[in-house]
Design an enzyme around this catalytic site. Structure first.
Site, PDB file in Angstrom:
ATOM      1  CD1 TRP A 325      -3.093   1.374   0.800  1.00  0.00           C
ATOM      2  CD2 TRP A 325      -1.486   2.418   2.003  1.00  0.00           C
ATOM      3  NE1 TRP A 325      -3.731   2.637   1.236  1.00  0.00           N
ATOM      4  CE2 TRP A 325      -2.746   3.420   1.811  1.00  0.00           C
ATOM      5  CE3 TRP A 325      -0.150   2.882   2.671  1.00  0.00           C
ATOM      6  CZ2 TRP A 325      -2.444   4.602   2.404  1.00  0.00           C
ATOM      7  CZ3 TRP A 325      -0.284   4.104   3.335  1.00  0.00           C
ATOM      8  CH2 TRP A 325      -1.534   5.187   3.126  1.00  0.00           C
ATOM      9  CG  HIS A 326       3.365   2.414   3.326  1.00  0.00           C
ATOM     10  ND1 HIS A 326       2.690   1.407   3.961  1.00  0.00           N
ATOM     11  CD2 HIS A 326       3.350   3.351   4.028  1.00  0.00           C
ATOM     12  CE1 HIS A 326       2.265   1.812   5.183  1.00  0.00           C
ATOM     13  NE2 HIS A 326       2.793   3.341   5.315  1.00  0.00           N
ATOM     14  N   GLY A 327       3.779   1.691  -1.140  1.00  0.00           N
ATOM     15  CA  GLY A 327       4.448   2.015  -2.459  1.00  0.00           C
ATOM     16  C   GLY A 327       4.511   0.826  -3.659  1.00  0.00           C
TER      17      GLY A 327
END
Length: 481
Positions: A325-327
């Site tokens: 989700w973060h990257g």
């Protein structure tokens, strides 16, 4: 539009004046002003992406009503699947298309650069990960019967696009936040003062600590092959400080701005650097996301109901998804994996789990300092993978730290700048430690009866912001997620 910009200040002043001039009893007009301000705020980057957030808003508004109206379980599931398909589909396309294509070519040792896919240049819409999760949570809660759908389209649009928290959260639940758009709001001087106080503290953390730390962190990570052990360690520790001050500052400014309009956003950070275990860190760090994953991923997978090893596997799944989700990079996935590994002992050892619960029930004290320092160093280590541009860079970092024990700082790092940042960080730690019993560190100043003392503290913060701020506007780290 950035919080730390003149354009935002102008928008805030105009929208604040217009919002309260219509009166607290005229909710419809207040919501209309909020919606207009929110679309101006979001469209400032790229007006074309307004159509994307409008599509997500209208889709889940319609599907929410349809899910609620039908009694057929199969049809409910089908309608929910539509919501998940489009929301996750848009997120996957804009955020992960290039990542999966590159990974495919790397896996089969194909020449990606000469492929027609190399021409793909997808611009990531700011905040898509945040408002997508917010709309999905709304549809899921209606499907579960936890809430009823919102029938007022204007209220729902204002809820999804509420500009203080649109771009980087907190990710608000409909059950908690949506009713506030249908409730009468009256201006409160005390609430407004608390909001301004929180905004001030956010600007201090962002413009004084995070932005100045970013300069040294950039020097270390951009020249890591020339750095010795001490410099690399300084870079990792400072990035941990930077990302906390940067992200928690956004949350503080968002929460404070919301208070100016009579809204209450959830606390997103609760002094995570005072934690005594990794489990406690994640109860205090990016709370809106960690609780979202808990309620919509961890618990549906079985939570902790089926034994320790099943619980552990569910935790690993959640952290791997959280990393992704973060990257769209393997470094983020590995960062999630490392955090899951660090969580494992507390899950597998019952006595440890009970001890964590006992510690979380009380405020940290001076006797806990050795635990706090140890956990901070461990947590900071995980951010090496978060900040690195590649896994190769991460492992080179580790190899250099253990293979080049030299405690002299190179000329690339200014000792004066490092000393300045150290002093600012110490000020932050003292203030947050002093106010750790409250959701906002500066509350202990607000409670002081001496007006002279309060304004002295405010003046010092304003002076530091003016003295150490960079003239160039700097974006927030979590805008890229």
């Amino acid at each position: 539009m950035l919080f730390n910009s003149i354009e935002f200040l102008v928008l805030l002043v105009i929208s604040f004046a217009a919002y309260w001039s219509v009166g607290g009893s005229r909710i419809h007009y207040q919501n209309l002003i909020l919606l207009a301000a929110s679309y101006i705020f979001y469209g400032w980057w790229n007006p074309e992406f307004l159509f994307l957030i409008m599509f997500s808003t209208l889709l889940d508004f319609s599907l929410g009503i349809a899910i609620f109206k039908t009694d057929n379980i199969s049809r409910k599931k089908f309608l929910l699947a539509i919501s998940l398909f489009f929301n996750l589909g848009l997120l996957a396309y804009f955020k992960y298309a290039n990542f999966f294509i590159e990974s495919f070519y790397d896996a089969f040792s194909l020449n990606y650069a000469s492929s027609k896919f190399s021409a793909i240049n997808i611009i990531l819409p700011v905040g898509i990960s945040f408002y997508t999760f917010q709309t999905m949570g709304y549809a899921i809660d209606i499907y579960r019967g936890h809430i009823k759908p919102e029938k007022n389209l204007l209220s729902f649009c204002a809820y999804i696009s509420f500009f203080p928290q649109l771009v980087a959260g907190p990710i608000e639940r409909a059950s908690r936040f949506l009713p506030q758009f249908s409730s009468q709001r009256q201006f409160s001087y005390q609430t407004a003062v608390a909001g301004m106080q929180q905004i001030l503290w956010g600007f201090f953390k962002k413009m004084v600590i995070a932005d100045n730390s970013a300069v040294i962190v950039g020097q270390v990570f951009d020249n890591y092959q020339q750095m010795n052990s001490m410099s690399l360690i300084v870079g990792i520790l400072l990035f941990t400080i930077q990302i906390y001050c940067d992200f928690s500052a956004y949350s503080d400014i968002a929460i404070g701005t919301a208070k100016l309009f009579g809204f209450d956003l959830m606390t997103n950070f609760r002094y995570p650097f005072f934690s005594r275990s990794i489990g406690e860190v994640w109860n205090r760090w990016h709370i809106s996301l960690s609780t979202w994953f808990r309620d919509y991923v961890f618990i549906p997978l079985g939570g902790s109901r089926n034994g320790k090893w099943r619980t552990l596997s569910n935790v690993f799944i959640v952290f791997l998804i959280s990393g992704l989700w973060h990257g769209a990079a393997w470094t983020f996935v590995f960062w999630g994996l490392v955090n899951a590994i660090l969580m494992a002992p507390g899950i597998l050892i019952s006595s440890t789990r009970e001890k964590i619960k006992e510690e979380q029930a009380r405020l940290p004290g001076y006797r806990d300092l050795h635990k706090i320092i140890g956990v901070f160093l461990l947590f900071a280590f995980t951010f090496l993978f978060f900040r690195s541009q590649s896994m190769a860079q991460s492992f080179y970092f580790l190899q250099s730290i253990y293979g080049n024990w030299d405690f002299a700082l190179p000329n690339l790092i200014s000792r004066r700048d490092l000393g300045k940042i150290t002093v600012m960080v110490l000020i932050m730690i003292i203030v947050e430690w002093k106010g750790r019993s409250s959701d906002l560190a500066l509350n202990f100043i607000l409670s002081e009866r001496s007006r002279a003392l309060r304004w002295t503290c405010y003046s010092i913060l304003i002076f530091l912001i003016g003295m150490y701020m960079y003239t160039n506007e700097s974006t927030f780290i979590y805008f890229q997620f």
